[in-house]
Design a protein around this motif. Structure first.
Motif, PDB file in Angstrom:
ATOM      1  N   LYS A  46       0.872  -1.167   0.000  1.00  0.00           N
ATOM      2  CA  LYS A  46       0.000   0.000   0.000  1.00  0.00           C
ATOM      3  C   LYS A  46       0.915   1.224   0.000  1.00  0.00           C
ATOM      4  CE  LYS A  46      -3.731  -2.421   2.199  1.00  0.00           C
ATOM      5  NZ  LYS A  46      -4.766  -2.442   3.200  1.00  0.00           N
ATOM      6  N   TYR A  48       0.849   4.694   0.108  1.00  0.00           N
ATOM      7  CA  TYR A  48       0.838   5.802   1.063  1.00  0.00           C
ATOM      8  C   TYR A  48       0.045   5.425   2.298  1.00  0.00           C
ATOM      9  CZ  TYR A  48       2.533   8.862  -2.613  1.00  0.00           C
ATOM     10  OH  TYR A  48       3.296   9.429  -3.587  1.00  0.00           O
ATOM     11  N   SER A  49       0.530   5.858   3.441  1.00  0.00           N
ATOM     12  CA  SER A  49      -0.248   5.726   4.675  1.00  0.00           C
ATOM     13  C   SER A  49       0.005   6.970   5.509  1.00  0.00           C
ATOM     14  CB  SER A  49       0.125   4.454   5.445  1.00  0.00           C
ATOM     15  OG  SER A  49       1.461   4.514   5.877  1.00  0.00           O
ATOM     16  N   GLN A  75      -3.546   3.875   1.686  1.00  0.00           N
ATOM     17  CA  GLN A  75      -4.035   4.008   0.321  1.00  0.00           C
ATOM     18  C   GLN A  75      -4.294   2.639  -0.299  1.00  0.00           C
ATOM     19  OE1 GLN A  75      -1.155   5.620  -2.382  1.00  0.00           O
ATOM     20  NE2 GLN A  75      -2.678   6.195  -3.901  1.00  0.00           N
ATOM     21  N   GLY A 109      -8.681   1.593  -0.217  1.00  0.00           N
ATOM     22  CA  GLY A 109      -7.987   2.197   0.915  1.00  0.00           C
ATOM     23  C   GLY A 109      -8.640   1.758   2.219  1.00  0.00           C
TER      24      GLY A 109
END
Length: 173
Positions: A46, A48-49, A75, A109
């Motif tokens: 994933k 982006y976080s 994301q 997400g």
């Protein structure tokens, strides 16, 4: 804020070369027949976080209390999985009559809210009795963590649902 960009053809260290990989067999990727060695690397993480944490402390009922919250968002991404289909449907002949077909599935997400409520009370000298209540995934959202697959279907594996933990202890000083 965290950004991860991981690209490799195998999502973990326990995956082994399949016969398709070893013999550079024909596979179907993005609707086209290509050799297994031509499959592009996959970004299975994933990307982006973001996390936001709050922390509150106060005195109440003769003890020190605290409340912490962690709100997080990860994301979504495209997950790759394979199926086995009839090779002649793609105009290819293979020794087994089968061909590996690479597919993708959108992983949405994910949102999460974790909370901790705790208290400490002095009992003898500097020693303290403490209590913590942790609630993970407070909203009990069904967030897909990874996508596993079998030869016939994709199988999502979910992050942990709501769980409540109670901790009671004594600190010696």
């Amino acid at each position: 804020l965290d950004w991860t960009n991981v690209k490799r053809n195998k999502p973990d260290y326990s995956s082994v070369l399949s016969d398709d990989d070893y013999y550079d067999a024909p596979v179907v990727y993005d609707g086209k027949v290509i050799n297994a060695s031509e499959i592009p690397a996959d970004n299975f993480a994933k990307p982006y976080s973001i996390k936001l944490g709050t922390s509150h402390q106060w005195r109440m009922l003769g003890g020190d209390w605290h409340l912490t919250n962690t709100l997080s968002y990860k994301q979504g991404h495209q997950a790759r999985y394979t199926t086995t289909e009839n090779a002649t449907d793609y105009g290819v002949r293979t020794p087994t009559g089968d061909i590996t077909v690479y597919n993708t599935m959108k992983i949405n997400g994910s949102y999460n809210w974790d909370m901790n409520l705790g208290a400490e009370y002095k009992v003898q000298g500097k020693n303290k009795l403490f209590l913590n209540i942790d609630v993970f995934n407070l909203t009990n959202r069904k967030n897909i963590a990874i996508l596993n697959y079998s030869s016939t279907k994709q199988i999502p594996t979910y992050e942990m649902g709501r769980s409540v933990w109670l901790e009671l202890g004594y600190k010696y000083y």
